[in-house]
Scaffold this motif. Structure first.
Motif, mmCIF file in Angstrom:
data_model
loop_
_atom_site.group_PDB
_atom_site.id
_atom_site.type_symbol
_atom_site.label_atom_id
_atom_site.label_comp_id
_atom_site.label_asym_id
_atom_site.label_seq_id
_atom_site.Cartn_x
_atom_site.Cartn_y
_atom_site.Cartn_z
ATOM 1 N N VAL A 1 0.713 -1.405 0.332
ATOM 2 C CA VAL A 1 0.117 0.130 0.258
ATOM 3 C C VAL A 1 0.868 1.066 0.205
ATOM 4 C CG1 VAL A 1 -1.317 1.370 0.813
ATOM 5 C CG2 VAL A 1 -2.274 -1.330 0.696
ATOM 6 N N ALA A 2 1.631 1.531 0.748
ATOM 7 C CA ALA A 2 2.758 2.760 0.590
ATOM 8 C C ALA A 2 3.145 2.076 -0.376
ATOM 9 C CB ALA A 2 4.279 2.568 1.534
ATOM 10 N N CYS A 3 3.776 2.008 -1.321
ATOM 11 C CA CYS A 3 4.467 1.443 -2.617
ATOM 12 C C CYS A 3 3.772 2.064 -3.103
ATOM 13 C CB CYS A 3 4.890 -0.001 -3.064
ATOM 14 S SG CYS A 3 6.677 0.165 -2.049
ATOM 15 N N GLU A 4 2.198 1.552 -3.612
ATOM 16 C CA GLU A 4 1.395 2.347 -4.024
ATOM 17 C C GLU A 4 0.983 3.477 -3.850
ATOM 18 O OE1 GLU A 4 -1.477 2.319 -7.033
ATOM 19 O OE2 GLU A 4 0.192 1.274 -7.067
ATOM 20 N N VAL A 5 1.319 4.115 -2.782
ATOM 21 C CA VAL A 5 1.039 5.402 -2.687
ATOM 22 C C VAL A 5 2.050 6.994 -2.808
ATOM 23 C CG1 VAL A 5 1.018 7.691 -0.373
ATOM 24 C CG2 VAL A 5 -0.881 5.401 -0.859
ATOM 25 N N ALA A 6 3.248 6.274 -2.552
ATOM 26 C CA ALA A 6 4.402 6.421 -2.901
ATOM 27 C C ALA A 6 4.385 6.781 -4.519
ATOM 28 C CB ALA A 6 5.653 5.614 -2.078
ATOM 29 N N VAL B 1 12.710 -1.860 -3.878
ATOM 30 C CA VAL B 1 12.760 -1.825 -2.574
ATOM 31 C C VAL B 1 11.621 -3.305 -1.586
ATOM 32 C CG1 VAL B 1 11.383 -0.424 0.144
ATOM 33 C CG2 VAL B 1 13.266 0.542 -1.827
ATOM 34 N N LEU B 2 9.981 -2.675 -1.812
ATOM 35 C CA LEU B 2 9.175 -4.320 -2.214
ATOM 36 C C LEU B 2 10.251 -5.614 -2.030
ATOM 37 C CD1 LEU B 2 6.539 -4.754 -1.341
ATOM 38 C CD2 LEU B 2 5.772 -4.556 -4.082
#
Length: 187
Positions: A7-12, A46-47
Motif C-alpha cells: 500500500v505504501a509503495c502504491e501511494v508513493a 524496495v518492495l
C-alpha cells in the motif's frame, strides 16, 4: 507488514508521479521532474528486497508475498505506460502541449491496440511468475501452496485478458457511418 508496504509503495508511486509532473510542468524544472519520475522503479526494488528479507527471516509464505510479486509484475509491465500516458495529459493541461491521442476505437487498429495491452499483461505475468518461482525455490520445502496459487492467478489473468483482446480481433467494432477508421499513430 508486506501488505502495508505494498500500500505504501502504491501511494508513493502516485505521490512521486504527481510531484514529478508538477515540478516538471508547473515549476519548469524538467531535470528535477525527470529525476522524481525515474525514482519510481526504486519503489519496486524496495518492495522486492523487503519481501525477500521477510522470507529469509523465516516468514511463512502467504498471500502477501504473492500479492507483492503480482504488484511488481504489473508495475514492470504497465508502470512506464501509465507514466507516459499521464505525462502526455499533464503536458496538454499544464504546459499547453497537444492533446494526446487516445486509443483507436474501431476496427483492426483497436484489435492491435488490445493485442499490445495483452502482451503487457503477459509480461506482467512472466515477471510475477518468475518472482514467485524464485520464492518457491528460496523457501524450499516450506508451505508454498499460496505462492503457487498466485502463479495460477497470474496465468488466469493472462487467459481472461487474452479472450477479451481476441474478441476485438474476431468481432471488430465498426466505425459509425461518416467517421473514418483512424489508425493509431506510431509510438
Amino acid at each position: 507488514m508486506i501488505v502495508g508496504l505494498i500500500v505504501a509503495c502504491e501511494v508513493a508511486f502516485w505521490v512521486l508521479l504527481a510531484a514529478g509532473l508538477a515540478v516538471r510542468y508547473l515549476l519548469k524544472w524538467r531535470r528535477t521532474g525527470l529525476a522524481l519520475l525515474l525514482g519510481e522503479p526504486l519503489l519496486e526494488l524496495v518492495l522486492f528486497a523487503v519481501t525477500a528479507a521477510d522470507l529469509r527471516n523465516g516468514a511463512e509464505p502467504g498471500p502477501e508475498h504473492g500479492l507483492a510479486a503480482l504488484y511488481i509484475g504489473f508495475t514492470v509491465a504497465y508502470g512506464h505506460l501509465t507514466i507516459r500516458w499521464l505525462d502526455g495529459h499533464a503536458a496538454h493541461r499544464l504546459a499547453g502541449g497537444p492533446r494526446p491521442p487516445g486509443p483507436p476505437r474501431h476496427g483492426m487498429a483497436r484489435a492491435a491496440h488490445e493485442g499490445r495491452l495483452w502482451l503487457r499483461t503477459v509480461l506482467a505475468a512472466v515477471v510475477a511468475c518468475a518472482l514467485l518461482q524464485g520464492a518457491v525455490r528460496y523457501v524450499g520445502d516450506g508451505a508454498t501452496e499460496s505462492l503457487r496459487g498466485y502463479q495460477w492467478t497470474a496465468l488466469r489473468v493472462v487467459a481472461i485478458h487474452g479472450v477479451i483482446a481476441l474478441s476485438y480481433l474476431v468481432l471488430p467494432k465498426r466505425a459509425p457511418k461518416g467517421e473514418p477508421e483512424r489508425p493509431r499513430p506510431p509510438a
